[in-house]
Design an enzyme around this catalytic site. Structure first.
Site, PDB file in Angstrom:
ATOM      1  CG  HIS A 225      -1.860  -1.138   1.363  1.00  0.00           C
ATOM      2  ND1 HIS A 225      -2.900  -1.337   0.704  1.00  0.00           N
ATOM      3  CD2 HIS A 225      -1.653  -2.157   2.165  1.00  0.00           C
ATOM      4  CE1 HIS A 225      -3.670  -2.307   1.050  1.00  0.00           C
ATOM      5  NE2 HIS A 225      -2.761  -3.024   1.950  1.00  0.00           N
TER       6      HIS A 225
HETATM    7  O1  RIB Z   1      -4.668  -0.156   5.365  1.00  0.00           O
HETATM    8  C1  RIB Z   1      -3.393  -0.186   4.922  1.00  0.00           C
HETATM    9  C2  RIB Z   1      -2.382   0.929   5.662  1.00  0.00           C
HETATM   10  O2  RIB Z   1      -2.572   0.599   7.215  1.00  0.00           O
HETATM   11  C3  RIB Z   1      -0.837   0.730   5.308  1.00  0.00           C
HETATM   12  O3  RIB Z   1      -0.296   2.025   5.449  1.00  0.00           O
HETATM   13  C4  RIB Z   1      -0.390   0.035   6.694  1.00  0.00           C
HETATM   14  O4  RIB Z   1       0.867  -0.086   6.618  1.00  0.00           O
HETATM   15  C5  RIB Z   1      -1.228   0.091   7.492  1.00  0.00           C
HETATM   16  O5  RIB Z   1      -0.500   1.290   8.178  1.00  0.00           O
END
Ligand code: RIB
Ligand code: CA
Length: 317
Positions: A244
């Protein structure tokens, strides 16, 4: 070449680690600070991981500690299966020699924003507690930021407790997120975008091959991280194979990778079923001025190539 000063507020975290490595590999970025927030793992670990990541990649950034708990709602997570023991894929770092700043994350963010006088790009890839705290303490912070990019929110969620309407970073601290969206123009790289950019098993295999060619601590770390990501992904839920946070950085490195559309977005912070949802007014029914650039289209092959190029960069260092 004049570099773009950036700060990454983060909760490392496996995908946060990729984001930091990617930002550090980009010739036009200068990472001024890594600021730690509670999230994937407790703040004591996100703080430690920020120090260790700075040392692993010889970044030389300021590391500043931020919030340990959200502004209002209670939240505490011991460990994370998604992120492994210690929060970075079970990887054990050498004890860091680096010391954190004495000043808090929000003070460092503001001071660096003023010092760089409108040139600073602020990334937030964890819960937005530090950013909201900075805005409460320094209401004129928006005047000094060039851009504010988050990984968070999106058109759907990954927190099942909310019927998958909320994304984790927003859900951990919805009060903070609500205030941030009201005070800053947000470039929101949400789950709809990160899932569209999800790397495939063959991509992880290519990254493993590239990092295995390196003979340095950066490549050794990325090889272990990729091995964890691959193993932790393709036998578990789809969300785990999504890097992500790196997409938020990639969006700023190459505008061809992510296309944004501007809409009015607000955050549900009431403790109701969809708490933490980023509500996107696609039809303009709220009659409010659009305040958020929402990542909508993604060029997944370009993103994957950037991740491979990053691995090659470190292997050849
Ligand atoms: O939903 C994904 C996010 O939440 C990413 O930033 C992961 O590292 C968590 O922080
Ligand atoms: Ca994160």
């Amino acid at each position: 070449m004049k570099k773009i000063p950036i700060i990454i507020d983060c909760d490392p975290g496996v995908d946060d680690s990729y984001a930091i490595a990617l930002a550090n590999s980009h010739p036009e970025f200068e990472i001024i600070a890594l600021t730690a927030v509670e999230g994937n793992v407790p703040a004591v670990l996100t703080r430690h991981n920020c120090l260790c990541l700075d040392e692993t990649f010889d970044i030389g950034a300021k590391v500043a500690y931020g919030a340990t708990v959200p502004l209002v709602r209670p939240y505490f997570r011991e460990e994370s299966a998604t992120h492994g023991e210690g929060g970075v894929g079970g990887i054990q770092f050498p004890a860091p020699a680096k010391q954190p700043e004495e000043k808090a994350a929000w003070d460092v963010i503001y001071e660096e924003a003023v010092k760089h006088n409108g040139e600073l790009v602020l990334f937030a890839v964890g819960p937005l507690t530090n950013i909201a705290t900075a805005l409460r303490k320094y209401p004129d912070l928006p005047e000094y930021l060039k851009k504010f990019v988050i990984m968070g929110g999106g058109t759907f969620g990954n927190v099942t407790a909310t019927g998958a309407k909320a994304e984790f970073n927003i859900w951990v601290d919805p009060t903070a997120a609500k205030e941030v969206f009201e005070k800053l123009e947000v470039y929101m790289v949400g789950l709809n975008a990160t899932h569209a950019a999800a790397v495939e098993e063959k991509d992880f295999d290519a990254m493993l091959e590239l990092t295995a060619k390196g003979n340095n601590k950066e490549s050794a770390f990325l090889n272990k991280l990729t091995a964890f990501s691959k193993e932790n992904s393709f036998g578990r839920g789809e969300d785990n194979n999504v890097i992500h946070d790196a997409l938020a950085v990639a969006a700023e490195i190459d505008p061809e990778i992510v296309k944004f559309e501007k809409y009015y977005v607000w955050v549900e912070d009431r403790e109701i079923e969809n708490v933490g949802e980023t509500v996107i007014d696609f039809k303009g029914e709220n009659g409010k001025e659009p305040n958020c650039w929402v990542a909508m289209d993604v060029n997944q092959p370009k993103f994957v190539q950037l991740m491979k190029d990053m691995c090659k960069y470190y292997a050849e260092k």
